[in-house]
Design a protein around this motif. Structure first.
Motif, mmCIF file in Angstrom:
data_model
loop_
_atom_site.group_PDB
_atom_site.id
_atom_site.type_symbol
_atom_site.label_atom_id
_atom_site.label_comp_id
_atom_site.label_asym_id
_atom_site.label_seq_id
_atom_site.Cartn_x
_atom_site.Cartn_y
_atom_site.Cartn_z
ATOM 1 N N ARG A 282 -4.071 8.882 -13.458
ATOM 2 C CA ARG A 282 -2.799 9.565 -13.658
ATOM 3 C C ARG A 282 -2.238 9.108 -15.004
ATOM 4 N NH1 ARG A 282 0.434 7.886 -8.681
ATOM 5 N NH2 ARG A 282 -1.216 6.346 -8.482
ATOM 6 N N ASP B 5 1.289 -0.478 -2.564
ATOM 7 C CA ASP B 5 0.439 0.594 -2.051
ATOM 8 C C ASP B 5 0.984 1.977 -2.383
ATOM 9 O OD1 ASP B 5 2.512 -0.130 -0.339
ATOM 10 O OD2 ASP B 5 1.428 0.382 1.492
ATOM 11 N N GLY C 131 -0.972 -4.054 -7.916
ATOM 12 C CA GLY C 131 -1.578 -5.022 -7.002
ATOM 13 C C GLY C 131 -2.547 -5.941 -7.725
ATOM 14 N N ALA D 298 6.350 -3.829 -4.739
ATOM 15 C CA ALA D 298 6.286 -3.768 -6.206
ATOM 16 C C ALA D 298 5.594 -2.470 -6.622
ATOM 17 C CB ALA D 298 5.518 -4.966 -6.753
ATOM 18 N N ALA E 114 -1.406 -5.294 -0.740
ATOM 19 C CA ALA E 114 -1.924 -3.941 -0.619
ATOM 20 C C ALA E 114 -1.426 -3.238 -1.883
ATOM 21 C CB ALA E 114 -1.380 -3.256 0.626
ATOM 22 N N VAL F 276 -5.311 -2.126 -4.586
ATOM 23 C CA VAL F 276 -5.936 -2.363 -5.894
ATOM 24 C C VAL F 276 -5.500 -1.407 -7.004
ATOM 25 C CG1 VAL F 276 -8.014 -3.372 -4.889
ATOM 26 C CG2 VAL F 276 -7.997 -0.963 -5.516
ATOM 27 N N VAL G 21 -3.723 -0.721 5.473
ATOM 28 C CA VAL G 21 -2.645 -1.368 6.224
ATOM 29 C C VAL G 21 -2.072 -0.360 7.219
ATOM 30 C CG1 VAL G 21 -0.355 -2.414 6.086
ATOM 31 C CG2 VAL G 21 -2.052 -2.907 4.309
ATOM 32 N N LEU H 206 -9.176 2.722 0.198
ATOM 33 C CA LEU H 206 -10.336 3.453 -0.320
ATOM 34 C C LEU H 206 -11.611 2.623 -0.164
ATOM 35 C CD1 LEU H 206 -8.908 4.795 -3.714
ATOM 36 C CD2 LEU H 206 -9.193 6.078 -1.575
ATOM 37 N N ASP I 246 4.907 1.447 -7.640
ATOM 38 C CA ASP I 246 5.341 2.725 -7.072
ATOM 39 C C ASP I 246 5.815 2.586 -5.623
ATOM 40 O OD1 ASP I 246 4.687 3.930 -9.469
ATOM 41 O OD2 ASP I 246 3.462 5.514 -8.584
ATOM 42 N N PRO J 18 -2.896 -0.726 -10.344
ATOM 43 C CA PRO J 18 -2.576 -1.652 -11.428
ATOM 44 C C PRO J 18 -1.585 -2.733 -11.016
ATOM 45 C CG PRO J 18 -2.242 0.649 -12.102
ATOM 46 C CD PRO J 18 -2.654 0.684 -10.678
ATOM 47 N N GLY K 33 -1.876 7.518 -18.725
ATOM 48 C CA GLY K 33 -2.747 7.577 -19.902
ATOM 49 C C GLY K 33 -2.253 6.664 -21.009
ATOM 50 N N GLY K 34 -1.293 5.780 -20.703
ATOM 51 C CA GLY K 34 -0.815 4.946 -21.796
ATOM 52 C C GLY K 34 -0.040 3.731 -21.340
ATOM 53 N N ILE L 233 -1.529 18.408 -12.848
ATOM 54 C CA ILE L 233 -2.308 17.788 -13.922
ATOM 55 C C ILE L 233 -3.781 17.823 -13.550
ATOM 56 C CG2 ILE L 233 -2.014 15.456 -12.931
ATOM 57 C CD1 ILE L 233 -1.910 14.406 -15.816
#
Ligand SMILES: Cc1cc2nc3c(=O)[nH]c(=O)nc-3n(C[C@H](O)[C@H](O)[C@H](O)COP(=O)(O)OP(=O)(O)OC[C@H]3O[C@@H](n4cnc5c(N)ncnc54)[C@H](O)[C@@H]3O)c2cc1C
Length: 509
Positions: free
Chosen positions: A52, A164, A24, A285, A18, A20, A131, A44, A287, A22, A54-55, A189
């Motif tokens: 979010r 997730d 996952g 893994a 869980a 999709v 989930v 989703l 966030d 970056p 940008g680099g 932002i």
């Protein structure tokens, strides 16, 4: 069904991931490269197209290069020679890497490119699948999913990895603690049009209660970010574009004619980390395992690197080539990395605060950051080029990521990273040692053996500087050096130990 014959074991797949984001996607690709069957579940129904991050930094670019997919990302982004620590300039072009720059690329593009790669590798994605429940036993994990259909669905797998995000349901359902420090400020932002703004961009404009930036990223559009240190928003409260406008007016005294806001979101300096990255057959893994103030743009980078550290280990365990205890090295190696990132982002947050004390601290820091050593130290931290894991061997590159040194092999390979595209470990002999070749035979089913000549006599190693190239080295699939020997005849007892530790006992001899 690909990979292991999961159909005969009562399992729907080897690993459920869980979701999709970056992290996952990268993990799913790493597992598929190693021949493991994967299902990715995502709450989703489809991508939002919002960004979010940008680099991406040097180490992440190297990781993509190791897999032979970096060109796709370079084509979709823009190189930038400088980075920053809390808004203070860092000269990234001085980094000792083939990619000494941050790549400016929107998170939506990163996810699209990773999804394309996942598709090529045969990763299965189930959208609209949230989930909602997990239970584990000695053989596997049953994952309960809330879907669009009225009846809930379940998936049974050997392992579940929660990628997730910061509010991870997997982390909560596994009972893993998330200690840390709460928010002390509010940031917002959004991508907006600012027709009344005459400058191309505003960079960290400091005001008595915070600061704001407006960075042009495509014609007519600015990425607007506001930081307010005199208020803490309720985490559950809705986010509106009106709040972004009000925040800008409080800080700038104008909204610059702001219109057409999109992708408006809120974040803070809350910094938390999972107290363990593994609970039995459930791992975390990205966030889901760590959140922090996004200063210096490190979160997505760290998630991708978590995935690359975990992928080959989990694949070895699933395929029965390594004991389950190998998974504990994932926590042992990656937990301290995130601890350091939380630490440096807290420091960046402190430097950014308004007020005379922080202003003075910032002045001192501004005069320090121009010194090469200070710049290099902070750059190594942000780019993750300075990471060192515990390892064997007497050469200073042991434990570090292998540099992409120029090589010459009999079949025309010209640099180290080209050896890592398949995601297999590599035993690289740079001194033509018969002993190393003989050891290699015992692991030849799992470890690629390559004889080569280093084109450079010296390699750059963080903290050690220019050092003689190693005589031989064992490179893990994530690009970290598990063992390296200095010149002369390498002592192969330590090499055997390292091979057994990371890739299981020998098949022969
Ligand atoms: C303003 C800002 C700027 C940033 N800039 C940068 C930057 O420049 N560089 C950088 O490296 N990082 C940056 N970051 C951090 C970066 O965005 C995150 O670290 C990154 O998105 C984490 O990726 P992830 O895959 O771990 O989680 P996420 O991107 O959060 O993805 C989690 C996924 O899980 C899904 N999900 C959630 N719950 C469930 C569930 N129960 N079941 C199934 N699916 C679920 C979500 O829909 C989502 O798709 C920034 C962050 C912010 C706020």
């Amino acid at each position: 069904m690909t990979g292991n014959d999961v159909g005969h074991t009562g399992m729907d797949t080897d690993v459920v991931i869980a979701a999709v984001g970056p992290t996952g996607l990268m993990l799913a690709c790493e597992l598929r490269l190693a021949g493991v069957d994967v299902v990715v579940v995502e709450r989703l129904a489809e991508r939002t197209g919002e960004s979010r991050a940008g680099g991406m930094h040097s180490r992440t670019l190297e990781v993509l290069d190791q897999r032979g997919i970096l060109d796709r990302f370079l084509a979709a982004g823009e190189l930038q020679p400088v980075g920053h620590f809390s808004g203070l300039r860092l000269d990234f072009d001085e980094s000792e890497s083939r990619h000494p720059y941050p790549l400016m690329i929107l998170q939506s593009a990163i996810e699209r490119l990773l999804e394309e790669w996942a598709d090529e590798l045969g990763v299965r994605v189930r959208w609209s699948s949230e989930v909602s429940d997990i239970s584990q036993d000695g053989a596997g994990v049953t994952v309960g999913l809330r879907t669009e259909r009225s009846a809930p669905a379940t998936l049974r797998a050997r392992y579940l990895v929660g990628c997730d995000g910061g509010r991870s349901a997997v982390r909560k359902l596994a009972g893993i603690g998330f200690p840390g420090t709460p928010a002390t400020m509010t940031a917002m932002i959004g991508d907006v049009e600012l027709p009344d703004l005459s400058e191309e961009y505003i960079w960290w404009r400091r005001r008595p209660t915070g600061d704001y930036s407006a960075i042009a990223f495509e014609p007519g559009w600015h990425r607007l970010i506001t930081f307010e240190y005199d208020r803490v928003a309720d985490r559950g409260a809705p986010v509106t574009s009106e709040q972004l406008r009000e925040s800008l007016i409080r800080l700038a005294g104008t909204d610059y004619g702001m219109r057409n806001p999109r992708g408006v979101s809120r974040f803070s300096d809350a910094a938390r980390q999972a107290d363990r990255y593994r609970e039995g057959r459930v791992l975390l893994a990205g966030d889901a395992a760590h959140i922090h103030f996004p200063a210096g743009g490190q979160g997505l980078n760290m998630g991708v690197q978590d995935a690359v550290n975990l992928g080959w280990k989990l694949a070895s365990v699933v395929r029965g080539r390594a004991p389950e205890s190998l998974l504990d090295s994932y926590h042992a190696e990656r937990h301290p990395v995130a601890e350091c990132v939380l630490h440096n982002t807290r420091a960046q947050s402190a430097l950014a605060r308004p007020g005379p004390q922080a202003d003075a601290l910032r002045d001192v820091f501004t005069s320090l950051i121009v010194f090469d050593d200070v710049n290099a130290y902070l750059r190594g931290m942000l780019t993750a080029l300075d990471i060192r894991y515990p390892s064997d061997g007497d050469h200073p590159v042991a434990g570090r990521r292998v540099p992409d040194a120029d090589l010459k092999t009999s079949d025309g390979i010209s640099h180290v990273y080209a050896l890592l595209h398949t995601g297999r470990p590599v035993l690289l002999d740079l001194c033509g040692s018969a002993e190393v070749a003989s050891v290699a035979e015992d692991w030849s089913d799992r470890v690629d053996f390559v004889e080569a000549r280093s084109e450079d006599d010296h390699w750059y190693v963080p903290a050690a500087g220019e050092v003689p190239a190693p005589a031989a080295l064992l490179v893990r699939p994530d690009g970290h050096v598990a063992w390296a020997a200095t010149g002369g005849t390498p002592a192969t007892a330590a090499l055997r130990t390292a091979l057994t530790t990371w890739f299981g006992p020998p098949t022969q001899g």
